[in-house]
Enzyme design. Structure first.
Site, short mmCIF file in Angstrom:
data_model
loop_
_atom_site.label_atom_id
_atom_site.label_comp_id
_atom_site.label_asym_id
_atom_site.label_seq_id
_atom_site.Cartn_x
_atom_site.Cartn_y
_atom_site.Cartn_z
CG HIS A 37 -1.87 -1.12 1.31
ND1 HIS A 37 -1.81 -2.08 2.30
CD2 HIS A 37 -2.92 -1.47 0.52
CE1 HIS A 37 -2.79 -2.95 2.13
NE2 HIS A 37 -3.47 -2.61 1.05
CD GLN A 61 -13.81 -6.23 -1.81
OE1 GLN A 61 -14.20 -5.12 -2.12
NE2 GLN A 61 -12.52 -6.58 -1.92
CE LYS A 184 7.01 -6.19 2.16
NZ LYS A 184 7.48 -6.11 3.54
#
Length: 290
Positions: A37, A61, A184
């Site tokens: 991020h 979702q 990650k």
């Protein structure tokens, strides 16, 4: 850094920024921020006047047997990371503000969705595009940044922007990896010590498949078989899928003679991990993703 929690306040803020002629970059996330991020935020920060990052764990979702309630959350940590990386506005709406009532309009994805992760997660990408349509309409970005770790999501976002004529430029950002190659992911915290030692073989399996293409193998079925064998022999993870598809259309290929994605998903005891490589017909990593 401003923290905004209401949709109405966010829209008013954006209206003001647009009036000032500011370029707006948007990085949507579900929180529990990590270096992947941060890379997205950094890319956005380097090229735009204003960076808006959202943190919202989108219930639409997640399937009925998926990990919505277990999805890692740490609001205070996320705020610190966003502030340290010079986010201008951190948008953290409540579910009741994003979905104040039963929806009368539902988004439906019919392309690029029924393969890879979408094959076993019915309705997942409909939930993704629903929340993105809302977030795009709230934040009115000029640029949106998504990580290529979830390359199928990038392909679906590309389709969303094109089909609905959003005046938005999609910027895909390369997967950020640990030193041993593991992509990650917020879900890496679910790996136990042994699994964490084995997880890098997911990426090594993809690199093995890439080398086969570099060495001249053009049959997708052979590559899939070899990658599955490699990962199965090196780990005890359960393989969900290994696939080679055209990218970004995500359609089957009989021969590798254009850009493709080599993608994998595996299950460990408490974590489902995904990874991929997008390569050209010679097996080289593609510089132009979309």
């Amino acid at each position: 850094m401003y923290i905004v929690k209401s949709v109405e306040e966010m829209q008013a803020y954006v209206k003001q920024l647009k009036a000032e002629g500011k370029s707006i970059a948007f990085v949507p996330t579900m929180g529990y921020l990590h270096e992947g991020h941060v890379r997205l935020i950094s890319e956005a920060r380097n090229n735009n006047d204003i960076v808006i990052t959202s943190i919202f764990v989108n219930p639409l979702q997640f399937g009925p047997n998926e990990d919505f309630d277990r999805y890692p959350r740490d609001e205070a940590r996320d705020i610190d990371i966003a502030k340290e990386n010079h986010v201008d506005i951190l948008f953290m709406p409540d579910k009741s503000d994003m979905y104040p009532s039963d929806q009368g309009i539902h988004m439906d994805v019919t392309q690029r969705c029924n393969v890879l992760c979408g094959k076993s997660r019915t309705g997942h990408f409909s939930g993704v595009v629903t929340v993105l349509v809302k977030l795009f309409n709230i934040t009115l970005p000029d640029y949106v940044y998504f990580g290529m770790k979830d390359a199928q999501q990038v392909a679906v976002v590309d389709l969303l922007i094109r089909d609905l004529n959003y005046p938005i430029t999609l910027i895909p950002v390369a997967t950020v990896r640990e030193n041993d190659g593991l992509a990650k992911s917020s879900r890496n915290v679910y790996l136990n010590e042994e699994e964490r030692q084995l997880a890098p073989y997911i990426y090594k399996g993809l690199k093995y498949g890439q080398k086969l293409v570099v060495d001249g193998e053009k049959n997708p079925a052979n590559i899939v078989k070899e990658v599955k064998n490699y990962v199965s022999n090196q780990t005890h993870a359960k393989i969900d899928y290994v696939e080679v598809l055209n990218y970004p259309n995500l359609t089957p290929v009989k021969q590798i003679n254009n850009q493709v994605i080599l993608a994998i998903a595996v299950y460990f005891e408490k974590a489902r991990l995904i990874d991929n490589l997008v390569i050209n017909e010679d097996g080289l990593l593609s510089e132009s993703i979309l």
